[in-house]
Design an enzyme around this catalytic site. Structure first.
Site, mmCIF file in Angstrom:
data_model
loop_
_atom_site.group_PDB
_atom_site.id
_atom_site.type_symbol
_atom_site.label_atom_id
_atom_site.label_comp_id
_atom_site.label_asym_id
_atom_site.label_seq_id
_atom_site.Cartn_x
_atom_site.Cartn_y
_atom_site.Cartn_z
ATOM 1 N N ASP A 529 33.968 105.145 -9.632
ATOM 2 C CA ASP A 529 33.839 105.683 -8.287
ATOM 3 C C ASP A 529 33.517 104.697 -7.434
ATOM 4 O OD1 ASP A 529 33.796 107.518 -6.146
ATOM 5 O OD2 ASP A 529 31.728 107.844 -6.454
ATOM 6 N N THR A 531 31.345 105.076 -3.746
ATOM 7 C CA THR A 531 30.265 105.485 -3.022
ATOM 8 C C THR A 531 29.267 105.993 -4.060
ATOM 9 O OG1 THR A 531 31.759 105.983 -1.207
ATOM 10 C CG2 THR A 531 29.425 106.836 -1.259
ATOM 11 N N GLY A 811 37.504 108.483 -2.986
ATOM 12 C CA GLY A 811 37.867 109.507 -2.045
ATOM 13 C C GLY A 811 37.976 108.809 -0.635
ATOM 14 N N ASP A 962 33.189 113.203 -9.708
ATOM 15 C CA ASP A 962 33.406 112.253 -10.815
ATOM 16 C C ASP A 962 33.344 112.939 -12.242
ATOM 17 O OD1 ASP A 962 33.662 110.147 -8.848
ATOM 18 O OD2 ASP A 962 31.332 110.075 -8.962
#
Length: 1326
Positions: A529, A531, A811, A962
């Protein structure tokens, strides 16, 4: 339908008799029932050119696929996937029944072809079944949820899930049977259980059942204790969550209840900074216009606030408990699903129907922020909440070594049965030819038929089972005990590693599972991921360009070089500004001097930053705080504030700032809001009769709209933008334009007409915006740093050099993800090509993929291998030989390709038709970035690589979005930072920072794999050497299953005599130290290639054990065949011979352990030499104190020189070839590990002569370089401008409590000073 969420699922069936047929859905309407027409015989007839018929099994597969496709693709049509069956009870006005379901679209759009009996080239496994298992699909799907608020009797009939959650597996009552059932599903445990049963039969057993019962019970108990402890931790976690307190409305009164007692339909009250207990429909809040703010870090790892708003009709309920208790609204909505950003339903109340969407829903796991209180109706509770639906089903994960071990164990069992069969045949032959004549001396058992043909056959049959017992140690149960102990100790070493401790959060690395440690040394693909994982989600104003001059760089006055900013540098002093923030740091004094000198361009620059935004100010505890919709915008407004241009307050038609201490009030005429297409936002303000438009946006967008005659300014600003982008900073350009009042009034009228138009509203507004945002005057550019977590670039560089491929699944939008890719050196300007896939339909995506595949092939075919110079040995090595044994430092490799793909394109790329093409292109790229992906798409990308690449995957993330990815990957790593614990709870390992992944993999992972492989090779060697001695002995005892060794020795050989040295090897062994493991990442390559333990290595170890057993048996046999002691007495008895072979066996395997040990610790010395001493002591104690069968045999043998000569000869014959073989390979053909180990010893000797830092690489966190790409990235979203100009987001000044206030005024903060005024005519909602 929104193009961002188009979907195509294509199932190809290859059949030589017909062309390929595909079935596709893109959300079109249709009728699923028309495709399912019974046609007798339990089959289903489907429209097709050949009128083929499906049988029941094919139809089951079709339904399975339908359910899986619906589950992950529900967002295509914006409704729940499960609504494949119309609800006859639904009203005609329901928004749910008026929309087509996904399955209907499937059947109507393209006709389905029946699958062939065996499709050639079928995919390795069924993703449909995997997805169903992963995301907890029930067999009977709920089609619609109906709830009446405050009516538990009505809601009880549907039996909706309560708010109780359970992630544990066992209970107190089912633990023993359930755990035993699971353990005996392991082939080895079941095998030893069968052996134990055989040993209980006296007629075939020559060994006591204790030899198998004790180790088996030990294995079961150790595993059960570990499983019980793991499940106890889950129970504790569940209880902690289930016992949280919540205020629930019962009979019109608030009552404190624990979360587990909250049910669907209950109305609950939440207060500021509280977790949301369930998925609720927002009814009323303390904020004006029914707004509330939430933090979704538990869901997506983002800490910036998000705004939700209740229905205007329910907002009037306020906090009047009596009125809320009387609320009986009926909610009809989609069934539970895992789509975090989608919700559809209706509220029927007081005879009216109100549409519900995701903006009115608060999800479990969110935290209420800056909102004193709010009320809501529980829609989904417990396991039905979107948070829990995204948590997926806990899957049992096994390592590749476990799977290989199972295969090897099966092979060993067949080998064992083959030996038993050989001995059976040989026994039958011997009994037929010779044994029947010795029945007086060796009488047959009463069960044996006396006739010669039948008697030998029965004896041979019984001997088969006897040898199965005698030779069973070739598959020792102690192997599994040792493996579990080693893994447990390796987990403790990970937990205790202070180098992975993060002081700010006080978090250690934690191994949450004890079964996957060696898999950490075989990771080939890392899915991360962005962020909260790579970044801190903290933006800081770093540099800027104003009027062609760059600010923010620190230049060395002696060399003129840019200096890298470090924590030891002193920032500029901004304390004279009463509104300055202590955590804001800027290091270039020249900008402060320019502002102090009244530089008009600098003042205009920061004035624009303080005015052109949608930030909301508020006073909290006497301090001015900003609530920004994105961290980017908050950082820009904060920078203006610290440099003296303080945004103080706003109303729907005014903005107030303090410019260097002087108050300035601007009339807000219009906000031209930001969106992803415009990539800019503008505000039109009026002050002192002058109208001015301020604009900020992407450099490419602003430059197209600049007024002519600014070439010099544009050139210098572009140079600065390129440098900022090269440093990985996020850039925006700032510009302004003065407007004529007459022109503006005319434009405003046309803008109003476009804003209220019912046709082509968006297109008309875009045209109006384009008209006014022209001929701008450039002010400069900003450069914001999206702060990476410490050490991210170095970690990614080292992992890449180690041979791992890193994919970022985020995202975030494309520009943001690309910018971070450059910041963390996942993308570099040295790359040959960065491919971007952003098509919106299947054919365009396929065209792009094919085009990029051809480009890669062409470039690869013409590119010559690049060579580099090692900074350690000055030797030449190739970039392409990552796995080569070169003693080269980590370095940063250049070239290669990168792939960036958007979520809407990924939907098409993941369908069965294109997934292999997508994977082929992606696997040839050094880096892959997937943007705008949903949580389920993350899991599907991981699953795609798992299925086709047969590679070990690792997923790392920090949020609930996640979780599905973490559970799908072979290994899941959770970041235990400040963004919630959902990812950690679902993970196998947790670390506090991404940089600790480097040490977790390159040190602990590599060591664990290296240790486990070495342990297994030695273990099989020593057991083959031990067990096959019985096989050789069988040739001399008429294949009668007579044992060579003392039964007590057989029982404890693996348990005591040889277990501790190999355990010490598996726990403490290391070829090179931790520093060199990180310094030379290519040491990780053997794990990627499965080089240290595979079928070939196993056969090597087995062959080594075979030869060792042969020499161990026949040299002592030859020495003692006619051996006599010094007094002339024969020593050729079975017990003496067995004791001698057993003793030499223990000595030989212990010496082999000495040769295998590279890293000697105190534990190694104790276990190795202690095992020899313990063997002699235990033999003496058992035979002389307890009175064993072999009493005096060993002491008699050790009293003769023949024993020592035989022992020495056997050791020399066995050890000399091993030492010669290893010397040859280390000296003549050394691998990288041998070279580094030599360098390590050499460095230790030379440590006093040179300092260590001369040999260490010290890469910078950011490489300053010129870049020709755009550094634009702005995480803003559309919509806040509309809220501001409409006045909905504003707080009234003094609302006196009255009949209609519903008690709201009592919760207003006393520091609000902005009065609400009527919006101007130009502030039409846009």
């Amino acid at each position: 339908m929104d193009n961002d969420f188009e979907l195509e699922v294509v199932d190809l069936e290859d059949n030589p008799k017909r062309s390929r047929v595909r079935r596709r859905s893109n959300g079109h309407a249709g009728n699923a029932a028309e495709a399912k027409k019974p046609d007798g015989g339990g089959g289903v007839k489907v429209e097709h050119g050949e009128n083929e018929r499906w049988d029941g099994a094919k139809w089951d597969h079709f339904e399975l696929r339908e359910r899986a496709v619906e589950g992950w693709a529900a967002h295509v049509v914006g409704i729940a996937a499960a609504q494949s069956t119309p609800n006859p009870k639904a009203s005609k006005g329901s928004v749910l029944t008026s929309k087509p379901t996904l399955v209907q679209g499937f059947n109507d759009f393209v006709k389905e072809a029946p699958p062939s009996k065996k499709a050639p080239g079928a995919r390795p496994s069924s993703i449909y079944q995997n997805l169903i298992n992963l995301f907890n699909f029930s067999k009977e799907l709920e089609t619609e949820r109906r709830i009446i608020a405050n009516d538990p009797e009505h809601n009880a009939q549907y039996n909706y899930a309560k708010n109780y959650i359970k992630t544990s597996k066992y209970t107190f009552f089912n633990f023993v049977p359930y755990n035993l059932f699971e353990q005996f599903q392991r082939l080895a445990n079941f095998y030893f259980l069968c052996l134990l049963v055989l040993q209980l039969i006296p007629v075939i057993s020559s060994l006591t059942p204790v030899t198998t019962a004790v180790p088996l019970i030990g294995v079961l108990m150790v595993t059960a204790i570990k499983d019980a402890y793991d499940d106890y931790q889950r129970h504790r976690s569940d209880n902690q969550v289930n016992r949280r307190k919540s205020l629930v409305l019962r009979n019109g009164q608030l009552k404190e209840e624990i979360w587990s007692k909250v049910e669907a339909g209950d109305v609950i009250r939440m207060e500021n900074n509280q977790f949301v207990a369930a998925d609720i429909l927002l009814l009323s809040t303390s904020e004006p216009n029914g707004l509330c703010y939430i933090e979704t870090s538990e869901l997506d790892g983002e800490t910036n606030l998000k705004c939700k708003q209740c229905l205007p009709e329910t907002e009037s309920l306020g906090q009047d408990d009596a009125r809320i208790g009387a609320f009986r609204g009926e909610i009809r909505c989609e069934p539970p699903n895992n789509q975090l950003n989608k919700f559809e339903g209706v509220l029927n109340w007081e005879g009216k129907q109100h549409s519900l969407d995701n903006d009115k829903i608060l999800l479990r796991g969110c935290i209420l922020r800056n909102t004193d209180w709010c009320y809501g109706v529980v829609i989904f509770a417990g396991k039905d909440t979107k948070l829990m639906m995204n948590s997926g089903k806990t899957k049992f994960k096994r390592t590749s070594i476990d799977r290989l071990l199972n295969f090897i164990i099966l092979g060993i069992v067949f080998f064992l049965l083959s030996m038993c069969l050989f001995c059976t045949v040989a026994c039958g032959i011997w009994e037929s030819l010779t044994g029947q004549y010795f029945r007086v001396f060796l009488p047959w058992d009463s069960l044996i038929p006396p006739d010669p043909p039948g008697g030998p056959a029965v004896i041979a049959l019984l001997v088969f089972f006897s040898y199965a017992i005698v030779l069973n140690t070739v598959v020792p149960i102690s192997l599994y005990v040792s493996v579990e102990v080693i893994r447990l100790c390796q987990s403790f070493l990970i937990n205790w590693d202070d180098a992975m401790y993060h002081p700010p959060t006080r978090n250690h690395a934690k191994a949450r599972t004890t079964t996957l440690n060696e898999e950490l040394g075989q990771i080939e693909y890392i899915f991360s991921d962005k962020t909260g994982t790579l970044t801190q989600n903290i933006m800081s104003f770093n540099k800027c360009s104003i009027a062609g001059r760059s600010y923010g760089d620190i230049i060395d006055p002696r060399t003129g070089e840019f200096l890298e900013i470090s924590e030891y540098m002193r920032p500029v002093d901004l304390s004279r500004n009463p509104y300055h923030e202590s955590n804001f740091k800027f290091y270039d004094q020249s900008l402060v001097d320019a502002l102090d000198g009244g530089d008009p361009e600098c003042e205009a620059f920061f004035r624009l930053l303080s005015l052109c935004h949608t930030v909301m100010p508020e006073e909290s505890r006497g301090k001015l705080e900003y609530q920004a919709q994105s961290p980017d915008e908050g950082a820009l407004v904060s920078a203006a504030r610290n440099f003296g241009f303080v945004f103080k307050s706003r109303t729907p038609n005014s903005i107030t700032i303090f410019a260097k201490g002087v108050q300035e009030v601007y009339e807000l005429l219009c906000i031209l809001d930001f969106n992803n297409v415009r990539k800019r936002m503008s505000v039109i303000l009026k002050k002192d009769g002058k109208i001015r438009l301020f604009c900020k946006g992407a450099d490419s967008i602003i430059y197209e709209r600049l007024k002519e005659g600014q070439d010099s300014l544009k050139y210098h600003t572009q140079e600065h933008l390129d440098r900022f982008a090269g440093d990985g900073l996020r850039t925006l350009c700032l510009a302004y334009k003065d407007l004529d009042e007459e022109y503006f009034l005319d434009w405003k009228g046309r803008h109003h007409e476009a804003a209220v138009s019912l046709e082509r509203r968006e297109e008309k507004l875009d045209e109006i915006y384009e008209e006014i945002e022209k001929n701008l005057i450039l002010l400069g550019a900003t450069a914001i740093e999206d702060k990476l977590q410490d050490g991210v670039p170095q970690t990614i560089a080292n992992l890449a050099v180690a041979g791992m491929k890193i994919w970022v699944l985020t995202g975030d939008k494309q520009e943001t993800a690309i910018n971070i890719g450059y910041s963390c050196q996942l993308l570099t300007d040295d790359m040959l090509e960065v491919f971007i896939i952003d098509a919106h339909n299947a054919s365009d995506v396929e065209d792009q993929l094919r085009k990029y595949r051809e480009e890669i092939r062409n470039i690869t075919a013409t590119k010559q291998p690049q060579t580099n110079l090692s900074v350690v040995t000055f030797s030449i090595y190739s970039d392409e030989g990552v796995g080569q044994d070169n003693l080269s430092d980590a370095g940063e490799s250049n070239g290669g390709f990168a792939l960036v793909i958007n979520g809407h394109s990924l939907v098409w790329a993941l369908n069965p038709k294109l997934e292999l093409l997508f994977l082929e292109v992606a696997s040839q790229c050094r880096s892959v970035i997937c943007c705008r992906v949903t949580p389920l798409q993350k899991a599907m990308v991981v699953d795609l690589v798992k299925r086709y690449k047969k590679a070990v995957t690792l997923a790392v993330g920090d949020g609930a979005n996640d979780v599905s990815m973490i559970k799908t990957a072979h290994i899941g790593v959770g970041i235990s930072g400040q963004e919630g614990l959902q990812a950690v709870l679902a993970s196998d390992y947790s670390v506090a920072q991404f940089r600790f992944l480097e040490r977790l993999l390159l040190v602990h992972g590599r060591w664990s794999y290296y240790r486990m492989c070495k342990f297994l090779r030695y273990f099989f060697y020593k057991n083959f050497a031990f067990t096959l001695c019985h096989f050789w002995f069988a040739f001399f005892v008429a294949f009668s299953a007579q044992t060579l060794f003392d039964p007590m020795f057989i029982s404890v050989y693996n348990l005591f005599y040889t277990s501790m040295p190999v355990l010490a090897l598996g726990i403490f062994e290391q070829d090179v130290n931790a520093k060199n493991s990180i310094k030379f990442p290519r040491l990780y390559t053997p794990g990627l290639q499965n080089a240290l333990f595979n079928k070939r290595e196993f056969f090597r170890s087995a062959l080594h054990g075979f030869l060792t057993s042969c020499i161990l048996f026949f040299i002592p046999f030859g020495a003692y065949y006619n051996g006599m002691d010094q007094e002339g007495r024969s020593m050729a008895d079975q017990q003496t011979f067995g004791s001698v072979v057993a003793t030499i066996l223990v000595i030989v395997v212990t010496m082999q352990m000495c040769l295998d040990t590279s890293y000697w610790t105190l534990f190694n010395h104790i276990t190795i030499w202690g095992s020899l001493i313990f063997y002699l002591l235990l033999q003496y104690f058992y035979n002389f104190v307890i009175g064993g069968e072999y009493v005096g045999a060993l002491s008699k043998a050790m009293g003769e020189p023949l024993f020592y000569f035989t022992t020495l000869l056997t050791i020399v014959v066995l050890m000399l070839p091993v030492m010669a073989w290893r010397f040859y390979w280390v000296d003549v053909r050394p691998n990288l590990s041998d070279k580094v180990r030599f360098k390590q010893r050499h460095d230790a000797k030379m440590a006093s002569k040179r300092s260590e830092h001369d040999m260490l690489r010290t890469p910078s966190a950011r490489r300053s370089r010129r870049s020709v790409r755009s550094g634009y990235a702005f995480a803003h979203q559309e919509g806040f401008g509309r809220l501001i100009t409409s006045g909905k987001i504003m707080r009234p000044r003094n609302m006196k409590q009255g009949p209609m206030s519903n008690g709201r005024a009592t919760n207003l903060r006393p520091d609000n000073k902005i009065s609400l005024v009527a919006p101007a005519p130009s502030t039409v909602e846009v």
